[in-house]
Structures are given as structure tokens and as C-alpha cells.
Design an enzyme around this catalytic site. Sequence first.
Site, PDB file in Angstrom:
ATOM      1  NE  ARG A 151      12.185  -0.862   1.433  1.00  0.00           N
ATOM      2  CZ  ARG A 151      12.678   0.440   1.060  1.00  0.00           C
ATOM      3  NH1 ARG A 151      13.147   0.840   2.653  1.00  0.00           N
ATOM      4  NH2 ARG A 151      13.843   0.310   0.228  1.00  0.00           N
ATOM      5  CB  CYS A 160      -1.086  -0.218   0.991  1.00  0.00           C
ATOM      6  SG  CYS A 160      -0.103  -0.282   2.540  1.00  0.00           S
ATOM      7  CG  HIS A 202       8.070   4.682  -4.019  1.00  0.00           C
ATOM      8  ND1 HIS A 202       7.522   3.986  -4.728  1.00  0.00           N
ATOM      9  CD2 HIS A 202       7.809   3.982  -2.960  1.00  0.00           C
ATOM     10  CE1 HIS A 202       7.707   2.293  -4.460  1.00  0.00           C
ATOM     11  NE2 HIS A 202       8.250   3.103  -3.578  1.00  0.00           N
ATOM     12  CB  ALA A 211       4.440  -0.867   1.918  1.00  0.00           C
TER      13      ALA A 211
END
Lengths: 533, 457
Positions: A88, A54, A186, A57
Site C-alpha cells: 500500500r 473487502c 475502516h 483490506a
Amino acid sequence: MSDFNKIHEKILEKYPSRVLKNRKEHILIKDSGETQEIAANARTVPGIITNRGCCYAGCKGVVVGPIIDMVHIVHGPIGCSYYAWGTRRNKGKAREGGKNFLQYCFSTDMQESDIVFGGEKKLMKAVEEAYEIFKPTAISISATCPVGLIGDDIHQVAKQAQEKLGIPVLAFSCEGYKGVSQSAGHHIANNKLMTDVVGTVDEKQGKYAINLLGEYNIGGDEWEISRVLMKIGYHVVTTMTGNSTYEEIAKAHNADLNLVQCHRSINYIADMIEEKYGMPWLKVNFIGVASMSNALRQMAKYFGDAELMARTEEVIKEETEAVAEEMAQYKEICQGKTAILFVGGSRAHHYQGLLREMGMETVAAGYEFAHRDDYEGRDIIPDIKLDADSRNIEEIKIEKDDQKFRLRMSPERYEELKKEINLSRYDGLIKEMEDGSILVDDLNHYETEVLVKMLKPAFFGSGIKDKFIIQKMGVYSKQMHSYDYSGPYAGYRGALNFARDVSAGIFTPAWKMIVPPWNKEPALKGKVAEKGA
Amino acid sequence: MLDYTPKEMNEREALVVNPAKTCQPIGAMYAALGIHRCLPHSHGSQGCCSYHRMHLTRHYRDPIMASTSSFTEGACVFGGKTNLAKGLENIFNIYNPDIVAVNSTCLSETIGDDIGEIIKDTLPKLPAGKVVIHANTPSYTGSHITGFSNMNKAMVTYLSEAKKESKNETINVLPGFVEPSDMKEIKRILGMMGLSYIMFPDTSGVVNAPMTGRYEMYPEGGTPIQKIVEAGDSALTIALGDFSSKEAAYELEKKCEVPSSVLELPIGVVNTDAFIMRVVEQTGVTVPKELEVERGQLIDLMVDIHNHYHGKKVALYGDPDTVIALTQFIVSLGMVPKYVLTGTPGKAFDKKVKEILLAAGIKDAKVGNALDLMTLHQWIKNDPVDLLIGNTYGKYIARAENIPLVRVGFPILDRVGHSFFPTVGYVGAIRLIEKISTALLDKYDRECPEEDFELVL
């Protein structure tokens, strides 16, 4: 009909008509004879088992989270922060006298009463408590799904907290439902870093000052890249955002060149920095021995300094020689094997060169959250039609900063250089691949099964959700997001690590033991001895 | 390591640091995987489903299949009905499960989607004979354990039926949020006793499936739907764990009049004894010799190596049912629980743990629910312990304070074994003792003065 066309048909035959209509636009067989278009950055059909995550994230998990000296508070129920805690593998190390909060997980842990009555007060309190206890350089607030729905104004809270505490407090409206994948996150993260952080600390840099954009230091990649860059004489002002500090990002505009590793997550920021501060950007790929050397040579050309070029060649020679013998061993055993890569928005492209160095061809590839330009190249950006989901993601307007704008070279030289090196240029994944190979956008579970069964690759680079499915089918699969807890994979030594790991994965003896001996040959060879005999 | 955690306990009202719980939907997803040929479905943003699958996959190192409604901003405005209805049609067409278990998320709960109604409206469009159930699992209440409990209860609400006039001799067992290895061990014990039982959920054979070279989207394990239906005709339900199993047992009692007993998870001697005694009480079966031998071996070991761990101070953290049962076990080993903590909210936790400690004469332990691992770390900084027992997240504290960590509970992301070797039953207790003893002695062997380094311990 070629095998690849058969696969294409096989994939699509099972789909109900509406899904078929959607999915066929996302799959293509490479044909260099024509200009090919692929659908990307579009909604996943509900019910389809997608690999996508999503917006949150992408924002907190990918871009904001790796900044080491900030406290990253997630405003929402506990899960969102919990799942992004240490999973991550973006590594970080505190600067001397500085702090690194990567071992910590912070959340407002919203309860039902916060959903009903609003969570702003709790958020404000959480920010204050974080400041009191941890004294970070700055604080981030990331929104989760319910925050936008109930209308908590996290930006107002951030503003008040910043005034009260005297440190930067950045708020990100990255609710999970925004956009169609991590990619939206992002954008939201990078936009904020661009408007609020980059350009806020001026500091004159020495020679060969560069930034590494779209590099997240997974498994220590950035450390390996920087090791080589520093050996040549470069100075890395900041990475965005792997192992970076708030202040380093604030100084980014002082460098002389932006290197873009992950095109998908940050190419637009490179554009903005160029527009605002006059700093050009170069698309690089640090994965694989040849790609790494190529990137270094392009960087040297950019600076155009004979001494730097000579030093670059010296280091390339030294580094390639150091890994050549061992790389050759892996090539010898992997030669002729095939690979499928399905990962992220850049790695499915970046790793193909390294696999080729191991003698392995990538026969199918695709991205999880790419846009069309990641497949087709940057030239098509003006042709991309914005749909409703993309329009919901804020576009920021950047203007030239008259005070801080600085041309790094004459426009003439820039145009000349552009012909030789990848300045502001990225040709995309399609161009990389051989004719007849398969490209799939937003690959899903069913398609993964078909590809593995029909192509029978030796190696499938994907994510944790796929890995064990593929391995149950008898094919070695590696997590290309977390490197299966190994790394670094970037740079020269990284290439060696990757080749070593992949070879081990393909040749680990267990693969030959799947079929028990009693299922291989008739078990009964002699007569069973009579009882008591 | 965790260098910025201060020793002074600061008052925190709003900020959770290093949580000891996660959100409801992942528990619901895990429970749903324990139904044969079930595909869990997450009604929310893609990220929820992705995170839950990733986390469960990291813990089990096996495929975790689930689908999502893939909410977009539009769906939030207009409601998620279309996403769920179309999603269900696509799921049955493409992935062909027998049953889909839908869980909600904080998103779909906040916008108020009525999942039950959507399912009713969609069922006629789905292939005949297919089943869809749902549980409301708002992420902003309870924890992953609550989500597990809610999905376990939903299995009863949707599926179980009292079809016969009188109850048969079958015993229902609700195993709680435990490992597939634990579920298998409970079945083994019941099998040894020759009993007819129905266990649900049952993830053994689903999330620890064998490598065969063939991928099965729906592996052999999992409770068949029909068995959950038949659970309504059983004589008794034994619910293991107050927090994860009680609600489903009560629902079965309410809906199908199956009486229920709520017991602790059968971890350690006392709790395993209680489980077996309850079964004996109900059925009158004789406890088989083999089981008595296993128990005897456990007690033998507890006597033989008590000197490895007796009197050592322990910090226990994790999920409430697991930690309550472990506290009982730790006390029975002569060890001293000093800190006992869960992230899941619930006063019953404090009450139960305190009762166990009181009975053992332990007075100065700190016990708490709805707490985080930063609190545990600060307690330890102020007064250290000899051993940590809990999930993988304790490894930061273990390293920071140089305390050995025995990994038990959920999740275990950095070691293997939990999927295959149980912690329940007498055999499970033997395994736990082995781990505890090894952890303490490994540290001793590594750190003791050379003149004290010994061959035999």
C-alpha cells in the site's frame, strides 16, 4: 441529446434488466439545477468486475496496518496477510528509540485442522511468540473470512493475551465478507481505535496542537504536509494512521483541532472525538497548491491568532513561489486536456483542483467505496437509509467524557467560524464538478471501457487493476492509490511531483510509436530489385 | 532493515513471519488465464479477487481480468449459490467469455458450497456453447502452487476426452507455474523439433500482450478449449514440475489413458537435457542443429566465466518446482547451495533437493519446506551466503545483509524482464548465468578497494 447522455445510455444498454436497475442508480450526469441523489455503499452485483476489495483490506490494510510500532497479526490462511505486505506504500519511520514493523508480515497461516478444530489456541500462541521475539508496543489481531465462520473468539484471545503480556492487544472482527467494500473495515478499525486507544494517555500540548485524521502517509504525503505545518508553527500530535505510533494515537484527545483529509474513512471518528472531548474538526484538502493554501488559511482562522495568520501567509508565499515556475511549465503543456478520476472515497474529489491547476478538467469521476454523503455532502447523512449490510457493522455509542471534555472555544465563536471555514462540513463530490460531467459510483470494468472509448481522456487516475487495461487503450493511467511508486503528492512539493509525473506519463514518447510505420503508409514505394541485380 | 529479526533461532509454532508462499486461489486464477477466452471467477469475498488481480497485475504489468461472487454476510449464512448462479449469468451476458473457470476460497470452502452442483444447475440458463469449470482451492491447504495444480487438473477433469480409438502422435506438455516467456520458450523448442504438441495452460500472449492501442479483454494467447479436449487423444503427457503439473498429468492418465512422464522444470543444462531426451525417446526425432548450438553456447559460457561464481554460497527460496530445478542448475555451475527453502508444504521438496545435493557432495546445506523468510534470514545471520536467488520478497534480506539478489520466480514486483525473457531451456540458462555473474560482479565493482578495481573481469 448531449454526448454525456449518450454515454449514459451506452453504458446501460448492455446490461441485463436486473443489473441495469441496479447500476442506473449509481450513475448520474451533474445538473446543478436540481438536487441529485446517487446510490452508494450498496452491494456490488455478483459477477460484475468491480474494483472493490473487502472489509479486511479496509481494516488491516488501510487503517490498522500503518501504525508502525505494533505487530499486526492476521488470523487466517496465509494470503490475506501476504497481499497486504508492503503493497500500500504507507511509509513509516521509527521514532528515536522506538520500533517500526512495516517491513514485516505476520500471519497465523491457518491450516485445515485449525478450520476444523478452531484456531484460538494457535492465535494465542502466535501472539505470545510475536511478543517474545519482537517486544512491540502493542499487538493487533485482524480476522479473515473463515475466522467468523468457525466462531473463533478473537476478542477473548486478545483479552487474555493483554492480561498475560501486559501490552495492549486489539482484536478486529473485520472478516472479508462484512459490509460491501473496504469502507466497513475502516469503520471497524476506527471504532476500536476510538474506544480503546484515543484518550488513554493525557499530556498537555503546547500551542497549535492538531491531529491529521484520514491521512495514511502514502508515498510520504504526511511528511510533506507536516513539513509545512511545522514551518508555520503547528505541532502534529498524531496522524490517523499514517506513520503513527500507538502512543501518539492515545494522545490524540489532547490536541486542539482535528483536520480531516480523507472524509470517507474517518469523518465519524472526528465527530466522536468532538462529542467526547470537545475538539472541533475541519475538513481540509492538502492536494494541490490552492487547496493546500486554503486549508492553511482556514486552520489559521480557526486558531484566530494574528501572528499565526501572518506566519501562514509568509509560508504560503514562500512555498507557492518555490513551485510556481515549474507548475506553470506543466500547465502550459497539459492545458485543455481532460481527466477521469476513479479512486477511493476522497481522492477523486481532492485531485480535481490540482488537475485544474495543470489546466486539466475532470470530465468523469467516482468513488470505489464512498457513501452518499461523500457525493452529496454531509447534510444528507440523516436521510441515508441503513440496509442489511450496513446494519451488520457495529455502531458505537459515544458519550461526553466529563473529565477530559474541554471546549476549545465558546459556542458563539464556533457558530461564527462555521460560516467562514469548513468546520464539521463537507459538501461532497457532486458540488465540485461541472454541469454535464459524469459521476459513477463503484465503477466497473465494462463502464471503464465505455468511458475511455467515448470520452478519450488524456489521463485516467485509477488503481492497479485498471491501469494496464486503460493504457492498452492508448490512454495514460496512473495508480492513484499507490502513486505508481512515486510521491509525495500532497502539499506544495507534492503538487509539483504529481504534475511532473502526469506530464511525463502523458507525453512519454512511446505513445506516438504504437502504430508501426508499415501500418501508417504504403510500405511498397519502389520496385523490388530483381534477384541478383 | 528487518532490525528486529534476532540472530538466535527462536522456536515458532504458530506465527509465520514474512511468508514464502501465498494462498491457493491466485494460482488457480493464473492457470485459468492460460485458457483462450477464459474469465477466471473467484467464488468468495470481493477482497480475494481484488488481491489476486492486484498481485498478478503487479507481477505482469498487464491486465488481469477476473470476476467475483461478491459474498456478503447474508451469502455466508444462506450459502453462495445465488451469488454464483447470478454471477455466471451476468458474466456471460456482459463480458462474453467462452469459458469461466471458478475457483473456491477459504470462505466458500468453509461454508461448504458445492460448486460443481451449482454449475450443473446453472448451465441450462447460460448461453449455448459456453463452458464452466471449477477447482476447489481452499486457501488453508497447500499454497498458490497447489491452487495452480488444482486448476490445471480441473481442465482435464472437465474438458479432456479420449475420443479416438488409438492415440495420435501429439505430446501434451504441462508447463507448470512458470512465466509466459518460459511457456513460449518450451513451445519454441518443441517447434524446432518439429513436433505436434498441446500445451496447457499457456499464458503467453495473455499476460504479456502487446500495446496496439486497442484493448482486447481476451487477448490472442491461451490454449483453445478444443485443444484441451483433444489432449485426451495424445500419445504422452510430459508434466513439468512435481508440485504444479503432476496431478493434472495423472488425471489425464486415469481419465483418458494418456501415459505420463513427470520431469523437473527444464531450468539449466541437466533438466533441459532430460526434457529433450524424453521427447526424443518418445518420438525418435533428431535434435535439430540449432538447439545443439544453443546448448553448446551455454556450456561454452559455463566454462568461460565459471571463475565469476564457482564456489560461491547461495541461498535459494521460492516455489518448490522452481527451486528444485534451480538447485540442480546451481550445483552444475559449481556453486554451493547453502540454504534451500520453500514456503509450500511438501516433503517431496526436501527429498528431491537433498538427492541433488548428495549427488554433488554437498553435505551441510539446510533444506526445508513450509518455512518462511524470517527463518531464511536467521540462517543467513548465523552463517552468511554470497548470493540470494528468489522472488522480490528477498530484497529486504538482501539489503539487511548486503547480499546481491538475483530475481527468479514468483512474484517479481520491482523489476521487469521475466514476462519476456525465459529462464527455461538453454537460452534461459544463459540468461540466468548473465544475471548471476552480473549481480556478483556489480557488488565487487562497487565495494572492492580502489587499487583492485579492474577494467576487465
